[in-house]
Design a protein around this motif. Structure first.
Motif, mmCIF file in Angstrom:
data_model
loop_
_atom_site.group_PDB
_atom_site.id
_atom_site.type_symbol
_atom_site.label_atom_id
_atom_site.label_comp_id
_atom_site.label_asym_id
_atom_site.label_seq_id
_atom_site.Cartn_x
_atom_site.Cartn_y
_atom_site.Cartn_z
ATOM 1 N N ILE A 152 113.055 -1.613 42.158
ATOM 2 C CA ILE A 152 113.834 -0.459 42.606
ATOM 3 C C ILE A 152 115.306 -0.694 42.270
ATOM 4 C CG2 ILE A 152 112.201 -0.042 44.476
ATOM 5 C CD1 ILE A 152 114.523 -0.848 46.394
ATOM 6 N N SER A 153 116.082 0.385 42.256
ATOM 7 C CA SER A 153 117.497 0.264 41.900
ATOM 8 C C SER A 153 118.274 -0.397 43.028
ATOM 9 C CB SER A 153 118.084 1.641 41.598
ATOM 10 O OG SER A 153 118.180 2.403 42.777
ATOM 11 N N ALA A 154 119.279 -1.176 42.658
ATOM 12 C CA ALA A 154 120.152 -1.804 43.656
ATOM 13 C C ALA A 154 120.925 -0.743 44.422
ATOM 14 C CB ALA A 154 121.113 -2.769 42.972
ATOM 15 N N ARG A 155 121.188 0.361 43.771
ATOM 16 C CA ARG A 155 121.896 1.460 44.431
ATOM 17 C C ARG A 155 121.104 1.958 45.629
ATOM 18 N NH1 ARG A 155 125.575 5.479 42.863
ATOM 19 N NH2 ARG A 155 125.313 7.420 44.008
ATOM 20 N N GLU A 156 119.799 2.124 45.431
ATOM 21 C CA GLU A 156 118.935 2.602 46.512
ATOM 22 C C GLU A 156 118.773 1.544 47.594
ATOM 23 O OE1 GLU A 156 114.246 3.956 47.168
ATOM 24 O OE2 GLU A 156 115.082 3.740 45.129
ATOM 25 N N PHE A 157 118.566 0.298 47.182
ATOM 26 C CA PHE A 157 118.316 -0.779 48.144
ATOM 27 C C PHE A 157 119.542 -1.040 49.019
ATOM 28 C CE2 PHE A 157 118.377 -5.304 49.289
ATOM 29 C CZ PHE A 157 117.197 -5.380 50.026
ATOM 30 N N LEU A 158 120.729 -0.995 48.433
ATOM 31 C CA LEU A 158 121.959 -1.290 49.183
ATOM 32 C C LEU A 158 122.595 -0.034 49.778
ATOM 33 C CD1 LEU A 158 123.569 -3.976 46.843
ATOM 34 C CD2 LEU A 158 122.347 -4.333 48.998
ATOM 35 N N ASN A 159 121.903 1.089 49.629
ATOM 36 C CA ASN A 159 122.349 2.350 50.250
ATOM 37 C C ASN A 159 123.779 2.709 49.829
ATOM 38 O OD1 ASN A 159 122.013 4.626 51.855
ATOM 39 N ND2 ASN A 159 122.898 3.632 53.663
ATOM 40 N N VAL A 160 124.014 2.675 48.528
ATOM 41 C CA VAL A 160 125.321 3.075 47.994
ATOM 42 C C VAL A 160 125.460 4.583 48.109
ATOM 43 C CG1 VAL A 160 126.771 3.173 45.935
ATOM 44 C CG2 VAL A 160 125.438 1.116 46.438
ATOM 45 N N THR A 161 126.565 5.035 48.643
ATOM 46 C CA THR A 161 126.775 6.471 48.852
ATOM 47 C C THR A 161 127.757 7.034 47.832
ATOM 48 O OG1 THR A 161 128.558 6.051 50.431
ATOM 49 C CG2 THR A 161 126.337 6.267 51.315
ATOM 50 N N SER A 162 127.542 8.293 47.492
ATOM 51 C CA SER A 162 128.457 9.037 46.627
ATOM 52 C C SER A 162 129.102 10.142 47.438
ATOM 53 C CB SER A 162 127.712 9.642 45.436
ATOM 54 O OG SER A 162 127.135 8.633 44.645
ATOM 55 N N ASP A 163 130.288 10.493 47.069
ATOM 56 C CA ASP A 163 131.005 11.520 47.820
ATOM 57 C C ASP A 163 131.963 12.234 46.882
ATOM 58 O OD1 ASP A 163 131.951 13.074 49.902
ATOM 59 O OD2 ASP A 163 132.620 11.392 51.145
ATOM 60 N N ASN A 164 132.493 13.350 47.342
ATOM 61 C CA ASN A 164 133.564 14.068 46.643
ATOM 62 C C ASN A 164 134.762 14.131 47.575
ATOM 63 O OD1 ASN A 164 132.475 15.408 43.962
ATOM 64 N ND2 ASN A 164 130.829 15.506 45.466
ATOM 65 N N ILE A 165 135.889 13.648 47.096
ATOM 66 C CA ILE A 165 137.095 13.570 47.914
ATOM 67 C C ILE A 165 138.023 14.725 47.557
ATOM 68 C CG2 ILE A 165 139.015 12.118 48.633
ATOM 69 C CD1 ILE A 165 136.145 11.116 49.317
ATOM 70 N N ILE A 166 138.357 15.519 48.562
ATOM 71 C CA ILE A 166 139.179 16.720 48.375
ATOM 72 C C ILE A 166 140.612 16.397 48.790
ATOM 73 C CG2 ILE A 166 139.498 19.126 49.043
ATOM 74 C CD1 ILE A 166 136.498 19.215 49.706
ATOM 75 N N GLN A 167 141.532 16.551 47.853
ATOM 76 C CA GLN A 167 142.948 16.335 48.147
ATOM 77 C C GLN A 167 143.599 17.689 48.436
ATOM 78 O OE1 GLN A 167 144.260 13.451 48.528
ATOM 79 N NE2 GLN A 167 142.752 12.113 47.557
ATOM 80 N N ILE A 168 144.145 17.833 49.649
ATOM 81 C CA ILE A 168 144.746 19.093 50.082
ATOM 82 C C ILE A 168 146.251 18.926 50.202
ATOM 83 C CG2 ILE A 168 144.886 20.780 51.965
ATOM 84 C CD1 ILE A 168 141.970 20.195 52.583
ATOM 85 N N GLY A 169 146.991 19.821 49.575
ATOM 86 C CA GLY A 169 148.448 19.834 49.713
ATOM 87 C C GLY A 169 148.806 20.553 51.001
#
Length: 816
Positions: A152-169
């Motif tokens: 299995i992928s290390a990403r899945e095993f180590l529960n790596v998360t992805s996100d989108n960061i919104i920069q607000i002025g």
């Protein structure tokens, strides 16, 4: 303001993409400046696989290397050469296969390729933690739990998360949007208006909050309720300070915060969740279990959390502690709402704490944080204004998380010093006014849905108007127009149609004279090769003190500043200009012609004085380097010519001049009309330029803009070409070195009458044969009579009179 989109969705059930959410937030006034991808581990561990080491042998040609066989779930074991001392058969490991791009904890990313190491083929890499960006640990390969599934992928095993960061002025008035819940509220309101029904917010519940016992009591006294309208807190005992769980660390890392420990991380999490800053004190450090909010004497020393010593002012609000007795000294623990003290913070050995959630006056926070240059997340929120009625929720939310993640128990009732509770403002809005200012008719139901989604309470309504209670977190809503703005920004300004025709009466007024005047002079100077600069009106008082000694009382000092080099209003426009020259010279830009319109600020006899100036600065060469034209260095006479052109453009013909020097000047000339000084220009003293590390000569002019405006005629007159020829006469005058051409010119116009049209210096000659301290000026005089042809006798008579004047007033000798 940095917002995690995954975190935002904890409070709002939406299927919008990050880009769609960003578009709606921008429409509501929370301008999204960027949306960036975030991985909890850099690179997201893409391409890394869980493997099992099936065999380990010594490398035949290297003592410190091993040749391993690794099962990665493909049916064929990979042969990998490994240099880690801790590798062994049966281990579950992380494997980077061919083509995988690794993002190490430090350094550049690199790609895995099949290669030969000391003659043995290697088909991948068994990874250490630092090699895949998990930590700085490079003590050996990363060994996983024996139960880790192969393939299995290390990403899945180590529960790596992805996100989108919104920069607000974020604009300064939007203190309500300094949190994820605040931003979610605006997005929910926009969706409510779009879907014609209320989109609910999922606010975490604090109903389970309860006090376990009363074993750790604290006493709180607030001496300045104007600076601290509300101070709340509670105690928690029996905690264990340790590392935060993965979900909490990932939340903080996604918005750029470094996890520290579970207690500090919880206070940061709650602040970014609901906008209320918190502070956790080690309860053992609170002497006498008494906390006092007050100011301390001027120059009291205070050591901050990062072990820096600062001197407090008498207007810096502090959270202090006091011993059991009234006579015990009061010890500062924290700069209120800004920065903690070295003894107040939570340490690894902390077992009990006092958790504070206060509301501070924005003016007090801004004044202190700016003066001491302590710009913290907490201070920025208090400066914008936090909800005085929201701190109890934040306190309970943080306390529940601490009990959950650090153990312990809540050991006191909530202490709440709130002598003057802030009530919700009642605002009446008429439907007619709403539709008139909006330019369209917005239905009552849509308006009410928007207001409810923004947490406004509808107190009453009828056919003519609606009365709403403004939530106390909306610190920028004071009147009906503000309520209309809230409705329109959620409703959508883009939904208001642009009319085909504009029905309006146009008014006309003459342009501001000064603006036109400044624009025309700017164009003229730009056409002469000058470039405009714009400097800060705030400068360094040391310049005034160094070059105008004894004039310190004229300096307009700032009451609060964060940069010691910007502590006062500028008293002269020269020094910022010299800073510009130094900046350019350090970057090999040495030929400069600069101008600036601006003001200087002085204090005289207790009154403040502002003056408008135009300044010119010259240094280096006047022309660009070329094979065709010989370069000419900037000098006094070029600057004088520019100033003469300015005066001519203003229609100021008759000026007198005087020579000055000393102070900042090596030599300078002042032009004046009557008793009013128009301009002073010349070469800057080399001691002044040397102090700015400027090695080339600098020529400077300071022109009084208000005086130019006052005497400027701004009249363009047509003059027909002369019908009769002009007559020229030349004189060679041997004069003292101290005599200037301006004096010759002034005498000529005074005594030649209306016939004299032009005086010009066309040659300068100096020789010992002329006599000690003497020079020779060759001067031409142009005469014209507008009504007839001049005769030699008429011109000779005028020239004869001028020669007598030069001889008597300048002790001139007329050369043949």
């Amino acid at each position: 303001m940095t917002i995690s989109y995954n975190w935002l969705r904890d409070y709002l059930d939406t299927k919008l993409s990050p880009e769609e959410a960003g578009e709606r937030l921008t429409q509501t006034g929370l301008e999204v400046e960027a949306i960036e991808k975030f991985e909890s581990v850099k690179g997201g561990l893409e391409g890394l696989i869980i493997g099992c080491v099936t065999a380990v042998e010594k490398h035949p040609d290297a003592d410190k290397l091993s040749v391993t066989k690794v099962d990665v779930g493909t049916g064929t074991d990979l042969q990998i050469v490994c240099g880690a001392a801790n590798v062994g058969a049966g281990q579950k490991v992380i494997v980077a296969t061919e083509g995988t791009l690794l993002h190490p904890f430090s350094g550049e990313a690199f790609k895995i390729r099949k290669t030969k190491i000391r003659g043995v083929a290697s088909e991948g890499m068994i990874c250490a933690e630092d090699e895949i960006g998990l930590s700085e640990d490079h003590s050996g390969i990363m060994i996983l739990d024996a139960a880790a599934p192969v393939g299995i992928s290390a990403r899945e095993f180590l529960n790596v998360t992805s996100d989108n960061i919104i920069q607000i002025g974020l604009t300064p008035n939007r203190g309500d949007a300094t949190s994820h819940i605040g931003v979610a509220r605006d997005l929910a309101a926009a969706l409510s208006a779009e879907q014609m029904e209320i989109v609910p917010l999922n606010i975490p519940s604090v109903e389970n909050f309860s006090v376990a016992d009363q074993s750790l009591q604290m006493e709180v006294r607030v001496e300045n309720t104007e600076a601290c309208p509300r101070f709340s807190g509670l105690t928690i005992s029996g905690i264990v300070v340790k590392e935060s769980p993965g979900w909490l660390k990932n939340k903080l890392k996604s918005i750029g915060l470094r996890p520290i420990n579970n207690i500090v991380d919880i206070t940061n999490f709650v602040m970014h969740e609901c906008g209320q800053p918190l502070h956790a004190y080690d309860a053992k450090e609170i002497a006498g279990k008494k906390m006092v909010v007050k100011t301390l004497p001027q120059d009291t020393t205070f050591r901050t959390l990062d072990d820096k010593e600062i001197k407090l002012r008498a207007i810096d609000l502090m959270v202090c502690c006091q011993g059991e007795n009234k006579d015990d000294s009061i010890l500062p623990m924290c700069i209120a709402g800004v920065y903690g003290g070295i003894k107040s913070g939570v340490k690894d050995a902390t077992t009990s704490l006092f958790l504070e959630a206060a509301c501070w006056n924005p003016k007090w926070i801004r004044r202190t944080s700016t003066f001491h240059n302590l710009r913290t997340d907490a201070a920025s929120r208090f400066e914008k204004g936090v909800d005085p009625n929201g701190n109890i929720y934040a306190l309970k939310r943080a306390a529940l998380l601490i009990v959950e993640l650090a153990g312990g128990k809540i050991s006191s009732e909530i202490i709440d010093v709130y002598p003057s509770p802030v009530k919700e403002k009642q605002i009446v809005l008429t439907w007619e006014k709403l539709n008139r200012l909006a330019g369209i008719e917005i239905s009552k139901s849509v308006t009410k849905n928007i207001l409810k989604a923004l947490s406004f309470k509808i107190e009453s309504e009828d056919e003519l108007q609606i009365t709403v209670a403004v939530p106390t977190f909306k610190t920028d809503v004071f009147r009906s127009e503000d309520v209309i703005e809230e409705v329109l920004r959620i409703y959508g300004y883009d939904k208001i149609p642009v009319p085909d025709a504009i029905r309006s009466s146009l008014s006309f007024s003459t342009a501001d004279k000064k603006e036109t005047f400044v624009e025309e002079l700017s164009q003229m100077l730009a056409a002469s090769g000058f470039r405009e600069m714009m400097n800060n009106s705030i400068s360094n008082s040391k310049y005034q003190e160094a070059f105008f000694p004894g004039s310190n009382e004229s300096i307009v000092s700032l009451l609060s500043y964060s940069n010691i080099g910007l502590d006062s209003m500028r008293t002269s426009m020269l020094f910022p200009g010299l800073e510009v020259i130094r900046y350019n010279h350090n970057r090999k830009m040495v030929d400069l012609k600069l101008f600036e319109f601006g003001k200087t600020y002085l204090k005289k006899s207790g009154n403040y004085e502002e003056k408008s100036h135009l300044v010119l600065l010259l240094t280096g060469e006047l022309t660009a380097e070329s094979w065709k034209v010989k370069q000419e260095p900037a000098d006094y006479f070029f600057l004088k010519g520019i100033i003469k052109n300015i005066l001519n453009k203003c229609g100021i013909k008759k000026v007198t001049s005087s020579i000055t020097g000393g102070g900042i000047w090596e030599q300078a000339t002042t032009f004046q009309t009557g008793k009013t000084e128009l301009a002073t220009f010349g070469k800057i003293n080399e001691k002044v330029t040397a102090s700015f590390d400027i090695k080339k000569a600098v020529y400077y002019a300071e022109i009084d803009v208000e005086a130019l405006l006052r005497f400027s005629k701004n009249l363009l007159k047509f003059t027909s070409l002369p019908k009769f020829p002009s007559v020229r006469r030349d004189l060679a005058l041997v004069i003292d070195n101290t005599v200037s051409f301006a004096e010759i010119e002034q005498i000529a116009y005074q005594h030649a009458g209306a016939l004299l049209k032009e005086v010009n210096l066309f040659d300068v000659y100096a020789d010992e044969r002329l006599g000690a301290g003497k020079k020779s000026y060759a001067v031409s005089f142009i005469f014209v009579n507008e009504e007839k042809t001049l005769t030699d006798a008429e011109v000779d008579k005028v020239i004869g009179n001028l020669m007598l004047q030069f001889q008597s007033k300048l002790n001139a000798n007329i050369r043949n």
